[in-house]
Design a protein around this motif. Sequence first.
Motif, PDB file in Angstrom:
ATOM      1  N   PHE A   3      47.973 -20.085  15.793  1.00 53.18           N
ATOM      2  CA  PHE A   3      48.233 -21.169  14.846  1.00 53.18           C
ATOM      3  C   PHE A   3      48.372 -20.620  13.429  1.00 53.18           C
ATOM      4  O   PHE A   3      49.120 -21.155  12.621  1.00 53.18           O
ATOM      5  CB  PHE A   3      47.122 -22.218  14.914  1.00 53.18           C
ATOM      6  N   ARG A   4      47.677 -19.546  13.150  1.00 52.06           N
ATOM      7  CA  ARG A   4      47.770 -18.929  11.827  1.00 52.06           C
ATOM      8  C   ARG A   4      49.198 -18.452  11.565  1.00 52.06           C
ATOM      9  O   ARG A   4      49.742 -18.626  10.477  1.00 52.06           O
ATOM     10  CB  ARG A   4      46.790 -17.769  11.735  1.00 52.06           C
ATOM     11  N   ARG A   7      51.369 -21.432  10.798  1.00 54.04           N
ATOM     12  CA  ARG A   7      51.172 -21.953   9.445  1.00 54.04           C
ATOM     13  C   ARG A   7      51.894 -21.090   8.407  1.00 54.04           C
ATOM     14  O   ARG A   7      52.349 -21.597   7.390  1.00 54.04           O
ATOM     15  CB  ARG A   7      49.676 -22.025   9.119  1.00 54.04           C
ATOM     16  N   ARG A   8      52.004 -19.820   8.648  1.00 52.55           N
ATOM     17  CA  ARG A   8      52.667 -18.915   7.705  1.00 52.55           C
ATOM     18  C   ARG A   8      54.181 -19.038   7.759  1.00 52.55           C
ATOM     19  O   ARG A   8      54.877 -18.571   6.869  1.00 52.55           O
ATOM     20  CB  ARG A   8      52.272 -17.467   8.002  1.00 52.55           C
ATOM     21  N   GLU A  10      56.394 -21.415   7.260  1.00 53.40           N
ATOM     22  CA  GLU A  10      57.061 -22.084   6.135  1.00 53.40           C
ATOM     23  C   GLU A  10      57.160 -21.165   4.918  1.00 53.40           C
ATOM     24  O   GLU A  10      58.196 -21.095   4.273  1.00 53.40           O
ATOM     25  CB  GLU A  10      56.333 -23.378   5.764  1.00 53.40           C
TER      26      GLU A  10
END
Length: 191
Positions: A3-4, A7-8, A10
């Motif tokens: 998930f990290r 999130r990065r 974008e």
Amino acid sequence: MSFRDLRRYESQKAAYDAYKAWQALTPDLKQAAFAAITDETKRAKPERILGYLSPFNQLGATLKHIKMPVLKKAQEGQGSAVGNALATALDAFYTDDTEVVPVGGAIDYKRFKAAKLSFTLRSSFTKKNSRITKRAYLKPDVDTYSAPFGQSVGGQDYAAALVILVPLANTWTEAATAPAKRSYKFTPEGA
């Protein structure tokens, strides 16, 4: 994928798209993009002349000198202080054509790979945009000089030469004043 990483996405998407566009360029267009951000007047150009050096571990009748391009003892132009420091450190380890030709002459041996010492100076950090990702970064002016060397006395091995040269190289790197950074690199004979 975590998930990290998602999130990065974008924040990294613009750089990734620019990277993909870079990969799609032809070699000529990549070279033109490189030339657009490179200032050739700030590029060090070592002056080389014909010289002689003696490979390590040779003594007496086996002592040979090999003719090859070596660093001129007095450098001029961009980065000349780096080149002159390197030439001073290696002064006893090679002979240029302004000095006495070795006794018995020299041989041409194109396949010989001499040991090398490189001095690098990084200074004047300025903000530039990457030609690949288009992101800003600090780009230093870099002057690098590299020169071949051999034994300074008959029968000397590479390790004995390093005992002499490493303290000279360390002294040169320690004399750097901030923000400039100095470094050196040894490459052994035959590598």
